[in-house]
Design an enzyme around this catalytic site. Structure first.
Site, PDB file in Angstrom:
ATOM      1  N   CYS A  99      60.607  33.617  99.089  1.00 45.84           N
ATOM      2  CA  CYS A  99      59.246  33.459  99.523  1.00 45.84           C
ATOM      3  C   CYS A  99      59.062  32.064  99.813  1.00 45.84           C
ATOM      4  CB  CYS A  99      58.350  34.024  98.523  1.00 45.84           C
ATOM      5  SG  CYS A  99      56.577  33.933  98.951  1.00 45.84           S
ATOM      6  N   HIS A 101      50.602  42.022  95.655  1.00 48.14           N
ATOM      7  CA  HIS A 101      49.496  40.833  95.683  1.00 48.14           C
ATOM      8  C   HIS A 101      48.330  41.471  96.087  1.00 48.14           C
ATOM      9  CE1 HIS A 101      51.395  41.084  99.739  1.00 48.14           C
ATOM     10  NE2 HIS A 101      50.164  41.113 100.313  1.00 48.14           N
ATOM     11  N   TYR A 153      47.209  36.576  97.804  1.00 49.46           N
ATOM     12  CA  TYR A 153      47.989  35.847  96.826  1.00 49.46           C
ATOM     13  C   TYR A 153      48.575  36.360  95.781  1.00 49.46           C
ATOM     14  CZ  TYR A 153      45.239  31.795  98.726  1.00 49.46           C
ATOM     15  OH  TYR A 153      44.389  30.940  99.446  1.00 49.46           O
ATOM     16  N   THR A 154      49.490  35.952  94.853  1.00 47.43           N
ATOM     17  CA  THR A 154      49.988  36.665  93.797  1.00 47.43           C
ATOM     18  C   THR A 154      49.601  35.951  92.408  1.00 47.43           C
ATOM     19  OG1 THR A 154      51.991  37.372  95.232  1.00 47.43           O
ATOM     20  CG2 THR A 154      52.161  37.632  92.705  1.00 47.43           C
TER      21      THR A 154
END
Length: 292
Positions: free
Chosen positions: A266, A79, A96-97
């Site tokens: 996740c 990320h 964030y990804t």
């Protein structure tokens, strides 16, 4: 004419050498052109080119890279760190990804769920086309003795094609973004035969992120990608799971414990805690479990 033979051989040798030089130059030029735009130590600015509102609190942000053929250069499963300002003007940094891969040239995208009291949510909510976002990555990590178990906590997960027979994925809410990135990388690689089994939990149908894209993967790769939606508050007509993700759902929709499978998870902290307990009870070893 025999005296011309050495001269002819010299010409052929020079031609072969020139071809080799040109090929090498093209190769290294290509490698150079594909160098990622990220810097793991320093923030770089990326311009917002498009903002698409998906729902009342979710939007897709497309950021431009320096050229139409530039790549972000983020390894699969890792990320980036994004820097902004909260409603009080104080700096905030959050990982964030992206939902895009390096096969998506010239841009990268973030799907962001903006919470009313979220500090970074405020920054994204206020962003307009033409604004810049400060980004660095891949996110640096600290050294731990048990690196294998901690890899996904620290952004150290690096997917290699064929590393396992199958992945089970447990996602909740915005936790779908790293799962979607990994799934895309697997499924869009024709040489990768890995199967993906995803359980995706949300509160309501409207909360499901990337549903069109996920359903597209299921339709395009029916033998390799399975998805099971779970809603806490389902609509009247609903054929998915209801309530919270249970041990029974994991047993039914994820690969059974084995040396050649891994379970990725996740989601919000309460979900992660519950999923860890379920996986332990189902005898998935710590080496089989990874959390983003």
């Amino acid at each position: 004419m025999d005296f011309l033979e050495p001269f002819h051989m010299q010409i052929v040798g020079v031609a072969v050498a020139l071809v080799a030089i040109v090929a090498a130059a093209a190769y290294f030029s290509s490698k150079k052109s594909k160098k990622g735009c990220l810097d793991p130590e320093n923030f770089k600015q990326f311009k917002l080119g498009k903002k698409t509102q998906i729902s009342h609190n979710v939007a897709k942000f497309r950021f431009e890279l320096p050229t139409p053929t530039s790549v972000l250069g983020l390894p699969i499963g890792q990320h980036i760190s994004c820097r902004g300002k909260d409603s009080q003007g104080e700096e905030v940094i959050k990982p964030y990804t992206p939902t895009t891969l390096d096969s998506d040239l010239g841009h990268f995208e973030l799907v962001i769920k903006m919470y009313p009291q979220g500090r970074m949510s405020h920054h994204f909510r206020e962003m307009r086309v033409g604004d810049y976002l400060a980004v660095k990555g891949p996110k640096a990590c600290t050294s731990f003795s048990n690196v294998d178990i901690m890899e996904l906590f620290l952004g150290r997960f690096k997917y290699q094609p064929g590393q396992v027979r199958a992945f089970g994925m447990l996602a909740g809410g915005s936790g779908i973004t790293p799962m979607f990135q990994v799934a895309r990388a697997i499924l869009e690689n024709p040489k990768d035969k890995t199967k993906v089994h995803l359980i995706y939990a949300n509160v309501t149908h409207e909360d499901i992120l990337l549903k069109e894209e996920l359903d597209g993967l299921a339709a395009n790769y029916p033998d390799r990608f399975k998805i099971y939606y779970v809603l806490n508050q389902p609509p009247e007509v609903w054929n998915g799971g209801v309530g919270f993700v249970s041990k029974e759902m994991i047993q039914a929709h994820c690969p059974a414990p084995a040396a050649d499978i891994q379970i990725l998870r996740c989601g919000p902290p309460p979900m992660n805690k519950a999923m860890a307990a379920h996986l332990d009870a189902l005898e998935y070893s710590p080496e089989m479990q990874f959390q983003f």
